[in-house]
Write a protein that holds these residues in place. Structure first.
Motif, PDB file in Angstrom:
ATOM      1  N   ILE A 152       0.857  -1.172   0.000  1.00 24.90           N
ATOM      2  CA  ILE A 152       0.000   0.000   0.000  1.00 24.90           C
ATOM      3  C   ILE A 152       0.901   1.231   0.000  1.00 24.90           C
ATOM      4  O   ILE A 152       2.067   1.160   0.387  1.00 24.90           O
ATOM      5  CB  ILE A 152      -0.954   0.044   1.211  1.00 24.90           C
ATOM      6  CG1 ILE A 152      -0.161  -0.009   2.537  1.00 24.90           C
ATOM      7  CG2 ILE A 152      -1.974  -1.085   1.140  1.00 24.90           C
ATOM      8  CD1 ILE A 152      -1.028   0.216   3.774  1.00 24.90           C
ATOM      9  N   ALA A 153       0.382   2.354  -0.475  1.00 29.18           N
ATOM     10  CA  ALA A 153       1.139   3.604  -0.494  1.00 29.18           C
ATOM     11  C   ALA A 153       0.632   4.511   0.624  1.00 29.18           C
ATOM     12  O   ALA A 153      -0.576   4.705   0.767  1.00 29.18           O
ATOM     13  CB  ALA A 153       0.991   4.293  -1.842  1.00 29.18           C
ATOM     14  N   VAL A 154       1.545   5.034   1.416  1.00 34.14           N
ATOM     15  CA  VAL A 154       1.189   5.859   2.569  1.00 34.14           C
ATOM     16  C   VAL A 154       1.847   7.225   2.428  1.00 34.14           C
ATOM     17  O   VAL A 154       3.028   7.326   2.084  1.00 34.14           O
ATOM     18  CB  VAL A 154       1.647   5.190   3.886  1.00 34.14           C
ATOM     19  CG1 VAL A 154       1.285   6.057   5.091  1.00 34.14           C
ATOM     20  CG2 VAL A 154       1.034   3.800   4.026  1.00 34.14           C
ATOM     21  N   ALA A 155       1.086   8.286   2.666  1.00 38.52           N
ATOM     22  CA  ALA A 155       1.609   9.651   2.551  1.00 38.52           C
ATOM     23  C   ALA A 155       0.921  10.542   3.575  1.00 38.52           C
ATOM     24  O   ALA A 155      -0.212  10.267   3.995  1.00 38.52           O
ATOM     25  CB  ALA A 155       1.376  10.191   1.144  1.00 38.52           C
ATOM     26  N   PRO A 156       1.574  11.633   3.971  1.00 40.19           N
ATOM     27  CA  PRO A 156       0.897  12.621   4.801  1.00 40.19           C
ATOM     28  C   PRO A 156      -0.014  13.483   3.940  1.00 40.19           C
ATOM     29  O   PRO A 156       0.125  13.502   2.710  1.00 40.19           O
ATOM     30  CB  PRO A 156       2.055  13.442   5.370  1.00 40.19           C
ATOM     31  CG  PRO A 156       3.108  13.372   4.305  1.00 40.19           C
ATOM     32  CD  PRO A 156       2.971  12.012   3.684  1.00 40.19           C
ATOM     33  N   PRO A 157      -0.940  14.211   4.544  1.00 37.03           N
ATOM     34  CA  PRO A 157      -1.791  15.110   3.760  1.00 37.03           C
ATOM     35  C   PRO A 157      -0.969  16.223   3.107  1.00 37.03           C
ATOM     36  O   PRO A 157       0.112  16.576   3.590  1.00 37.03           O
ATOM     37  CB  PRO A 157      -2.755  15.689   4.805  1.00 37.03           C
ATOM     38  CG  PRO A 157      -2.654  14.791   5.987  1.00 37.03           C
ATOM     39  CD  PRO A 157      -1.272  14.233   5.971  1.00 37.03           C
ATOM     40  N   LEU A 158      -1.473  16.779   2.005  1.00 37.33           N
ATOM     41  CA  LEU A 158      -0.856  17.967   1.412  1.00 37.33           C
ATOM     42  C   LEU A 158      -0.953  19.112   2.404  1.00 37.33           C
ATOM     43  O   LEU A 158      -2.017  19.353   2.994  1.00 37.33           O
ATOM     44  CB  LEU A 158      -1.563  18.344   0.111  1.00 37.33           C
ATOM     45  CG  LEU A 158      -1.453  17.345  -1.048  1.00 37.33           C
ATOM     46  CD1 LEU A 158      -2.281  17.839  -2.230  1.00 37.33           C
ATOM     47  CD2 LEU A 158      -0.003  17.144  -1.455  1.00 37.33           C
ATOM     48  N   GLN A 159       0.142  19.842   2.578  1.00 42.19           N
ATOM     49  CA  GLN A 159       0.168  20.883   3.600  1.00 42.19           C
ATOM     50  C   GLN A 159       1.274  21.886   3.304  1.00 42.19           C
ATOM     51  O   GLN A 159       2.205  21.606   2.541  1.00 42.19           O
ATOM     52  CB  GLN A 159       0.409  20.263   4.978  1.00 42.19           C
ATOM     53  CG  GLN A 159       1.699  19.471   5.067  1.00 42.19           C
ATOM     54  CD  GLN A 159       1.750  18.554   6.258  1.00 42.19           C
ATOM     55  OE1 GLN A 159       1.788  19.026   7.393  1.00 42.19           O
ATOM     56  NE2 GLN A 159       1.730  17.249   6.022  1.00 42.19           N
ATOM     57  N   VAL A 160       1.156  23.067   3.902  1.00 45.02           N
ATOM     58  CA  VAL A 160       2.219  24.061   3.820  1.00 45.02           C
ATOM     59  C   VAL A 160       3.463  23.469   4.479  1.00 45.02           C
ATOM     60  O   VAL A 160       3.411  22.921   5.575  1.00 45.02           O
ATOM     61  CB  VAL A 160       1.808  25.366   4.529  1.00 45.02           C
ATOM     62  CG1 VAL A 160       2.979  26.345   4.569  1.00 45.02           C
ATOM     63  CG2 VAL A 160       0.618  26.000   3.822  1.00 45.02           C
ATOM     64  N   GLY A 161       4.580  23.551   3.777  1.00 41.25           N
ATOM     65  CA  GLY A 161       5.816  22.984   4.300  1.00 41.25           C
ATOM     66  C   GLY A 161       6.252  21.729   3.562  1.00 41.25           C
ATOM     67  O   GLY A 161       7.379  21.290   3.692  1.00 41.25           O
ATOM     68  N   GLY A 162       5.324  21.128   2.792  1.00 35.55           N
ATOM     69  CA  GLY A 162       5.707  19.981   1.980  1.00 35.55           C
ATOM     70  C   GLY A 162       5.272  18.649   2.554  1.00 35.55           C
ATOM     71  O   GLY A 162       4.278  18.558   3.280  1.00 35.55           O
ATOM     72  N   THR A 163       6.041  17.608   2.242  1.00 31.79           N
ATOM     73  CA  THR A 163       5.716  16.240   2.647  1.00 31.79           C
ATOM     74  C   THR A 163       6.254  16.012   4.050  1.00 31.79           C
ATOM     75  O   THR A 163       7.394  15.583   4.246  1.00 31.79           O
ATOM     76  CB  THR A 163       6.334  15.226   1.657  1.00 31.79           C
ATOM     77  OG1 THR A 163       5.938  15.574   0.334  1.00 31.79           O
ATOM     78  CG2 THR A 163       5.877  13.809   1.967  1.00 31.79           C
ATOM     79  N   LEU A 164       5.428  16.301   5.032  1.00 33.72           N
ATOM     80  CA  LEU A 164       5.855  16.286   6.423  1.00 33.72           C
ATOM     81  C   LEU A 164       5.166  15.172   7.194  1.00 33.72           C
ATOM     82  O   LEU A 164       3.943  15.162   7.348  1.00 33.72           O
ATOM     83  CB  LEU A 164       5.546  17.627   7.090  1.00 33.72           C
ATOM     84  CG  LEU A 164       6.150  18.883   6.429  1.00 33.72           C
ATOM     85  CD1 LEU A 164       5.649  20.132   7.139  1.00 33.72           C
ATOM     86  CD2 LEU A 164       7.665  18.818   6.443  1.00 33.72           C
TER      87      LEU A 164
END
Length: 206
Positions: A7-19
């Motif tokens: 599965i692919a896991v990512a943080p939400p889109l946000q100011v500051g980038g991929t955090l």
């Protein structure tokens, strides 16, 4: 040993980038267990290997930790966005989130990378993605056919310019749908664009 899947896991889109927060990283390790294989990919997602039978439970637990979970493999990836350094409103963070919800995880002939930049600086390198979106003040430009790898590296070509926010998601989804319907086998998107021509793609999106 049961069947495994990624599965692919990512943080939400946000100011500051991929955090990722420390709590989220800890949660990933706790939820998937010490034997899971975890890979950081070039498209700002972690591929996590999990047992197939635990997929739903693991996804729910990761989402509870504030993470986003997508299919892995031959799909359109979650949006590869800039750091929104000009601020959420000026760089179009909410527009990027809407676009991500519309395009992430669609089955495609080959993995499809879609980039987004909130200004002309293009720090997320959208012109080297399959599809690139650049916010230009209050409108958006769409580029297609970027090729970042191999000996034939090429920047994407401008397909449409001056789109209003409400036009962006329909335009991108029409491009993806056309690629899914017309590509031959596992034809790369950059090759598909060159064969179809910009004029044909413009007709499809219009």
């Amino acid at each position: 040993m049961g069947e495994k899947m990624n599965i692919a896991v990512a943080p939400p889109l946000q100011v500051g980038g991929t955090l990722f927060t420390p709590e989220q990283l800890s949660a990933i390790g706790t939820i998937v267990g010490p034997d899971a294989k975890i890979e950081m990919t070039p498209f700002k997602q972690m591929y996590v290997q999990i047992p197939v039978e635990r997929r739903d439970a693991i996804q729910a637990a990761l989402e509870q930790a504030g993470l986003e979970v997508y299919p892995a493999g031959f799909v359109s990836k979650s949006l590869i966005a800039c750091n929104f350094c000009k601020g959420a409103e000026d760089a179009g963070l909410e527009t990027a989130r809407k676009l991500n919800r519309a395009i992430a995880g669609i089955d495609t002939p080959t993995p499809l990378k879609i980039g987004y930049a909130g200004c002309a600086l293009g720090t997320s390198e959208p012109l080297f993605k399959d599809i690139g979106v650049v916010k230009m003040r209050d409108t958006f430009d769409i580029y297609v056919g970027g090729e970042p790898k191999g000996i034939k590296v090429a920047a994407a070509q401008l397909l449409l310019s001056g789109l209003q926010e409400q036009q962006l998601v329909p335009a991108i989804t029409r491009i993806i749908d056309f690629y899914r319907a017309e590509a031959k086998g596992k034809e790369k998107f950059s090759k598909f664009v060159n064969l179809m021509t910009l004029m044909k793609l413009q007709e499809i999106v219009a």
